[in-house]
Write a protein that holds these residues in place. Sequence first.
Motif, PDB file in Angstrom:
ATOM      1  N   GLN A   1      44.861  54.654  85.204  1.00 38.75           N
ATOM      2  CA  GLN A   1      45.053  55.863  85.991  1.00 38.75           C
ATOM      3  C   GLN A   1      43.756  56.660  86.081  1.00 38.75           C
ATOM      4  OE1 GLN A   1      48.326  57.801  83.867  1.00 38.75           O
ATOM      5  NE2 GLN A   1      49.662  57.317  85.582  1.00 38.75           N
ATOM      6  N   LEU A   2      43.630  57.358  87.203  1.00 39.46           N
ATOM      7  CA  LEU A   2      42.561  58.334  87.374  1.00 39.46           C
ATOM      8  C   LEU A   2      43.229  59.694  87.526  1.00 39.46           C
ATOM      9  CD1 LEU A   2      40.330  56.471  90.000  1.00 39.46           C
ATOM     10  CD2 LEU A   2      39.986  56.572  87.539  1.00 39.46           C
ATOM     11  N   VAL A   3      42.774  60.665  86.772  1.00 37.34           N
ATOM     12  CA  VAL A   3      43.392  61.981  86.803  1.00 37.34           C
ATOM     13  C   VAL A   3      42.345  63.029  87.140  1.00 37.34           C
ATOM     14  CG1 VAL A   3      44.696  63.702  85.519  1.00 37.34           C
ATOM     15  CG2 VAL A   3      45.104  61.262  85.112  1.00 37.34           C
ATOM     16  N   GLU A   4      42.559  63.697  88.269  1.00 36.74           N
ATOM     17  CA  GLU A   4      41.647  64.761  88.677  1.00 36.74           C
ATOM     18  C   GLU A   4      42.122  66.107  88.124  1.00 36.74           C
ATOM     19  OE1 GLU A   4      42.147  62.149  92.496  1.00 36.74           O
ATOM     20  OE2 GLU A   4      43.421  63.014  90.935  1.00 36.74           O
ATOM     21  N   SER A   5      41.172  66.984  87.914  1.00 32.57           N
ATOM     22  CA  SER A   5      41.490  68.353  87.515  1.00 32.57           C
ATOM     23  C   SER A   5      40.339  69.253  87.949  1.00 32.57           C
ATOM     24  CB  SER A   5      41.707  68.451  85.998  1.00 32.57           C
ATOM     25  OG  SER A   5      40.539  68.062  85.307  1.00 32.57           O
ATOM     26  N   GLY A   6      40.579  70.564  87.888  1.00 29.92           N
ATOM     27  CA  GLY A   6      39.516  71.516  88.171  1.00 29.92           C
ATOM     28  C   GLY A   6      39.590  72.183  89.530  1.00 29.92           C
ATOM     29  N   GLY A   7      40.561  71.802  90.340  1.00 34.72           N
ATOM     30  CA  GLY A   7      40.690  72.449  91.639  1.00 34.72           C
ATOM     31  C   GLY A   7      41.163  73.888  91.489  1.00 34.72           C
ATOM     32  N   GLY A   8      41.137  74.606  92.599  1.00 32.82           N
ATOM     33  CA  GLY A   8      41.590  75.985  92.580  1.00 32.82           C
ATOM     34  C   GLY A   8      41.184  76.703  93.839  1.00 32.82           C
ATOM     35  N   SER A   9      41.289  78.025  93.799  1.00 27.82           N
ATOM     36  CA  SER A   9      40.939  78.867  94.947  1.00 27.82           C
ATOM     37  C   SER A   9      39.735  79.722  94.604  1.00 27.82           C
ATOM     38  CB  SER A   9      42.128  79.766  95.307  1.00 27.82           C
ATOM     39  OG  SER A   9      43.237  78.992  95.710  1.00 27.82           O
ATOM     40  N   VAL A  10      38.753  79.737  95.505  1.00 24.60           N
ATOM     41  CA  VAL A  10      37.544  80.534  95.295  1.00 24.60           C
ATOM     42  C   VAL A  10      37.146  81.192  96.617  1.00 24.60           C
ATOM     43  CG1 VAL A  10      36.649  79.122  93.408  1.00 24.60           C
ATOM     44  CG2 VAL A  10      36.034  78.559  95.766  1.00 24.60           C
ATOM     45  N   GLN A  11      36.281  82.184  96.501  1.00 22.29           N
ATOM     46  CA  GLN A  11      35.705  82.807  97.684  1.00 22.29           C
ATOM     47  C   GLN A  11      34.525  81.969  98.162  1.00 22.29           C
ATOM     48  OE1 GLN A  11      36.690  85.753  99.294  1.00 22.29           O
ATOM     49  NE2 GLN A  11      38.480  85.618  97.955  1.00 22.29           N
ATOM     50  N   ALA A  12      34.237  82.076  99.437  1.00 21.55           N
ATOM     51  CA  ALA A  12      33.063  81.396  99.976  1.00 21.55           C
ATOM     52  C   ALA A  12      31.821  81.784  99.164  1.00 21.55           C
ATOM     53  CB  ALA A  12      32.868  81.762 101.435  1.00 21.55           C
ATOM     54  N   GLY A  13      31.000  80.783  98.882  1.00 17.46           N
ATOM     55  CA  GLY A  13      29.819  80.991  98.061  1.00 17.46           C
ATOM     56  C   GLY A  13      30.054  80.727  96.586  1.00 17.46           C
ATOM     57  N   GLY A  14      31.306  80.541  96.216  1.00 15.26           N
ATOM     58  CA  GLY A  14      31.646  80.290  94.825  1.00 15.26           C
ATOM     59  C   GLY A  14      31.454  78.835  94.427  1.00 15.26           C
ATOM     60  N   SER A  15      31.833  78.544  93.184  1.00 17.32           N
ATOM     61  CA  SER A  15      31.649  77.205  92.620  1.00 17.32           C
ATOM     62  C   SER A  15      32.919  76.725  91.935  1.00 17.32           C
ATOM     63  CB  SER A  15      30.512  77.212  91.594  1.00 17.32           C
ATOM     64  OG  SER A  15      29.283  77.570  92.186  1.00 17.32           O
ATOM     65  N   LEU A  16      33.069  75.435  91.896  1.00 16.71           N
ATOM     66  CA  LEU A  16      34.117  74.772  91.125  1.00 16.71           C
ATOM     67  C   LEU A  16      33.551  73.467  90.588  1.00 16.71           C
ATOM     68  CD1 LEU A  16      37.299  75.092  93.407  1.00 16.71           C
ATOM     69  CD2 LEU A  16      36.986  76.169  91.180  1.00 16.71           C
ATOM     70  N   ARG A  17      34.107  73.019  89.477  1.00  8.66           N
ATOM     71  CA  ARG A  17      33.747  71.707  88.954  1.00  8.66           C
ATOM     72  C   ARG A  17      35.011  70.882  88.815  1.00  8.66           C
ATOM     73  NH1 ARG A  17      31.040  69.622  83.298  1.00  8.66           N
ATOM     74  NH2 ARG A  17      33.121  70.143  82.507  1.00  8.66           N
ATOM     75  N   LEU A  18      35.038  69.768  89.530  1.00  7.01           N
ATOM     76  CA  LEU A  18      36.154  68.843  89.444  1.00  7.01           C
ATOM     77  C   LEU A  18      35.857  67.766  88.411  1.00  7.01           C
ATOM     78  CD1 LEU A  18      36.945  68.291  93.234  1.00  7.01           C
ATOM     79  CD2 LEU A  18      37.708  70.136  91.714  1.00  7.01           C
ATOM     80  N   SER A  19      36.913  67.308  87.761  1.00  7.83           N
ATOM     81  CA  SER A  19      36.797  66.221  86.789  1.00  7.83           C
ATOM     82  C   SER A  19      37.698  65.076  87.205  1.00  7.83           C
ATOM     83  CB  SER A  19      37.206  66.697  85.402  1.00  7.83           C
ATOM     84  OG  SER A  19      36.383  67.744  84.953  1.00  7.83           O
ATOM     85  N   CYS A  20      37.252  63.876  86.907  1.00  8.58           N
ATOM     86  CA  CYS A  20      38.041  62.668  87.154  1.00  8.58           C
ATOM     87  C   CYS A  20      37.990  61.842  85.878  1.00  8.58           C
ATOM     88  CB  CYS A  20      37.456  61.887  88.323  1.00  8.58           C
ATOM     89  SG  CYS A  20      38.210  60.276  88.604  1.00  8.58           S
ATOM     90  N   ALA A  21      39.104  61.817  85.163  1.00  4.06           N
ATOM     91  CA  ALA A  21      39.174  61.106  83.894  1.00  4.06           C
ATOM     92  C   ALA A  21      39.895  59.782  84.089  1.00  4.06           C
ATOM     93  CB  ALA A  21      39.903  61.957  82.863  1.00  4.06           C
ATOM     94  N   ALA A  22      39.249  58.706  83.642  1.00  2.00           N
ATOM     95  CA  ALA A  22      39.851  57.378  83.721  1.00  2.00           C
ATOM     96  C   ALA A  22      40.578  57.076  82.418  1.00  2.00           C
ATOM     97  CB  ALA A  22      38.791  56.329  83.989  1.00  2.00           C
ATOM     98  N   SER A  23      41.789  56.517  82.535  1.00  8.49           N
ATOM     99  CA  SER A  23      42.596  56.254  81.344  1.00  8.49           C
ATOM    100  C   SER A  23      42.109  55.033  80.585  1.00  8.49           C
ATOM    101  CB  SER A  23      44.062  56.062  81.739  1.00  8.49           C
ATOM    102  OG  SER A  23      44.196  54.947  82.612  1.00  8.49           O
TER     103      SER A  23
END
Length: 122
Positions: A3-25
Amino acid sequence: QEQLVESGGGSVQAGGSLRLSCAASERLYSSSVIGWFRQAPGQEREFVSLIRWHSESRLYAESVKGRFTISKDKSLNTVYLQMNSLKPEDTAIYYCAKGSQYSSDRRDYNRWGQGTQVTVAS
């Protein structure tokens, strides 16, 4: 089953940052390529970035070049997508996927995560 499991999404204002993760089982092998794709409502799934597991080879879509950075942590079997200077047009469900080809074609990936929503408000 792997399995691949993503995390780290969300809502931000323009100009903001997010970090997504993809963990392999399961352990990723040297031939693996991990890609990030995204799909906005009513649009096709498009390539964002990829990284080879055994080297530092990376590839970015033109639309994210200079703003997004893909990286990996082999000890955690995890790939990250750091997204800076986010724009409303980056709003989409982001998926990570595993393949064995250095390819931006989604058909070359045979294992997909469930996706994580990223919403960028203007």
